[in-house]
Every structure is written in C-alpha cells, then in structure tokens.
Scaffold this active site. Sequence first.
Site, PDB file in Angstrom:
ATOM      1  N   GLY A  34      -1.546 -18.789 -14.446  1.00  0.00           N
ATOM      2  CA  GLY A  34      -1.393 -17.362 -14.221  1.00  0.00           C
ATOM      3  C   GLY A  34      -0.269 -16.970 -13.297  1.00  0.00           C
ATOM      4  N   ASN A  68      10.559 -12.771   2.190  1.00  0.00           N
ATOM      5  CA  ASN A  68      11.297 -13.979   2.544  1.00  0.00           C
ATOM      6  C   ASN A  68      12.753 -13.941   2.091  1.00  0.00           C
ATOM      7  OD1 ASN A  68      11.443 -16.703   3.566  1.00  0.00           O
ATOM      8  ND2 ASN A  68      11.468 -17.402   1.444  1.00  0.00           N
ATOM      9  N   SER A 140      13.412 -14.445  12.217  1.00  0.00           N
ATOM     10  CA  SER A 140      14.251 -15.530  12.724  1.00  0.00           C
ATOM     11  C   SER A 140      14.251 -15.558  14.241  1.00  0.00           C
ATOM     12  CB  SER A 140      15.692 -15.356  12.229  1.00  0.00           C
ATOM     13  OG  SER A 140      16.553 -16.311  12.826  1.00  0.00           O
ATOM     14  N   TYR A 153      23.140 -10.841  10.693  1.00  0.00           N
ATOM     15  CA  TYR A 153      21.913 -11.576  10.375  1.00  0.00           C
ATOM     16  C   TYR A 153      20.902 -11.439  11.512  1.00  0.00           C
ATOM     17  CZ  TYR A 153      18.803 -15.396   9.028  1.00  0.00           C
ATOM     18  OH  TYR A 153      17.699 -16.135   8.683  1.00  0.00           O
ATOM     19  N   ALA A 155      20.710  -9.175  13.836  1.00  0.00           N
ATOM     20  CA  ALA A 155      20.249  -7.786  13.941  1.00  0.00           C
ATOM     21  C   ALA A 155      19.268  -7.443  12.830  1.00  0.00           C
ATOM     22  CB  ALA A 155      21.450  -6.843  13.906  1.00  0.00           C
ATOM     23  N   LYS A 157      17.188  -9.425  11.344  1.00  0.00           N
ATOM     24  CA  LYS A 157      15.905 -10.060  11.603  1.00  0.00           C
ATOM     25  C   LYS A 157      15.174  -9.385  12.772  1.00  0.00           C
ATOM     26  CE  LYS A 157      15.988 -13.133   8.335  1.00  0.00           C
ATOM     27  NZ  LYS A 157      15.015 -13.083   7.229  1.00  0.00           N
ATOM     28  N   ILE A 186      15.513 -24.352   9.739  1.00  0.00           N
ATOM     29  CA  ILE A 186      14.618 -24.986   8.774  1.00  0.00           C
ATOM     30  C   ILE A 186      15.487 -25.747   7.782  1.00  0.00           C
ATOM     31  CG2 ILE A 186      12.679 -24.624   7.208  1.00  0.00           C
ATOM     32  CD1 ILE A 186      12.615 -21.716   8.248  1.00  0.00           C
TER      33      ILE A 186
END
Length: 247
Positions: A34, A68, A140, A153, A155, A157, A186
């Site tokens: 599903g 995400n 982040s 980036y 700012a 986050k 990561i």
Amino acid sequence: MARVFAAAGDRVVLHCRGAVDRAEAVRQELAGDGHGVVSADLGDPAQIPSLVEKSAAVLGRVDVLVNNAALYVDEPVAGSRRLGHPITETPYDEWVAAWRRTLAVNLEGAAHLTWCVARQMIDQDPADGVRRGAIVNVGSRGAYRGEPDVPAYGASKAGLHAFGQSMAVALAPHDITVTSVAPGFIATDMTAQLLDAPEGDAIRAQSPFGRVATAEEVAAAVHWLASPQAVWSSGTVLDLNGASYLR
C-alpha cells in the site's frame, strides 16, 4: 525514514522532485503493502495541493507528515575550493538566487505543505485508535551554530524550527503535534562530497564520537517524535549532533 515507518506497519508515500525511479526502488524495498510515490517540486506552491491530494488518495488519510525536503546551494566559489554562497565572495545576483532557491523549498515549501496536510488532518477524522496527526520537521544544527558559507541554508533551518514551534501552539487544540529535529552532519547523498573530501576528517572530528550520524539514527528519532508516546514533546527541537554543538 520510509523503511522505519514501513517496518512498524505504516503505509508510506515517498515524495520526490524528479528521481521517480530511485523513489520507486525504495518503495519496492519497503515492508508491507500500500505504499506510493508522488513527485512534485516543493519550490512551486502550485504543485503542493496536488501532492497532498495524491498522497491522501494512496493512503486514505495522511496521519504523519515529515518535512525532510531541502536544498543546499553549494555552487563552487570562484577562485576557491570552497562551496556555497559566502557573502564576501558571491556576486549579488548569485546571492539573491541562492536565497530564493533555498527558502522556496526549505522554508516556504515546508510551510505550504504543512498548511495542506494540517487542514486535511483537521477536516478528515482519523481511523479508530489512530491519533489525529503528527508533523516532524527536519531542521539542522546549522540553525544555531551558523553557516557562513551557506547562510541561506542555516537561515532556512532556523526559520523551519521557529515555524514548527508556531504550528505546535496553533495545532495542539486539534490534537496535532509538531516537533523538529536539528541534526548535525549525516552520511547522506547531500553530504557525501564533503565527507569524502580532505575536509571529511575534520567534520567527523567535530563530534567526540569521531563520526557523523547515520540516516537510521535520525529516522529512529523522527519515528519516535511522530508516535503517540511523544505527544508531550510537541514544540520541541531535538538536537541530534553527537555532542558536536551544545546550546
């Protein structure tokens, strides 16, 4: 994250912008049946309502949203090995373009997607025994320690964390929780170039554990924050950086 939710018995819709084949490959590996794949550019607000409608058609109802999707504008800086858009080395037109591209996806896209999903959560009752909704934002560590080479980036986050806390207050009366995680580095496709470069050792050394996080570690935290057991954590920003940045 998709694998963790599916292994727990949930049905999952994987969102992608253009890599449909890769998303389909992940879908086929998921436990259970599903699941679905839906493509859309979150930088285009007009595509987001359709994304949510298609996802709800696959699932019947969206119970959990994980924000995400993100852009990390890391174009080469002229005359340097560095990547990004540092203020002292980036022409104005490129500076503006980097900010617009980054905020359109990382912050505005998440906000618009949250609006669409939250309204569906409110308007459509969940199944018996299922909570009304949970939203988890993937932010982040850079929101707090600063990102001088990629300020848009960092700012975006920081804005995502603040947005999540605003939504936690706004949506709690509707039994919808909103939380955020703030990971450090990561091991993902987005960070592979940096981790494989000579700078990789220095990045790993930022943590006293001497490594970076795995995607599985972040997924486990996101899955818990979306669970009924985590209701009282609504509004929190959970640091996931291996003690590489403390606040």
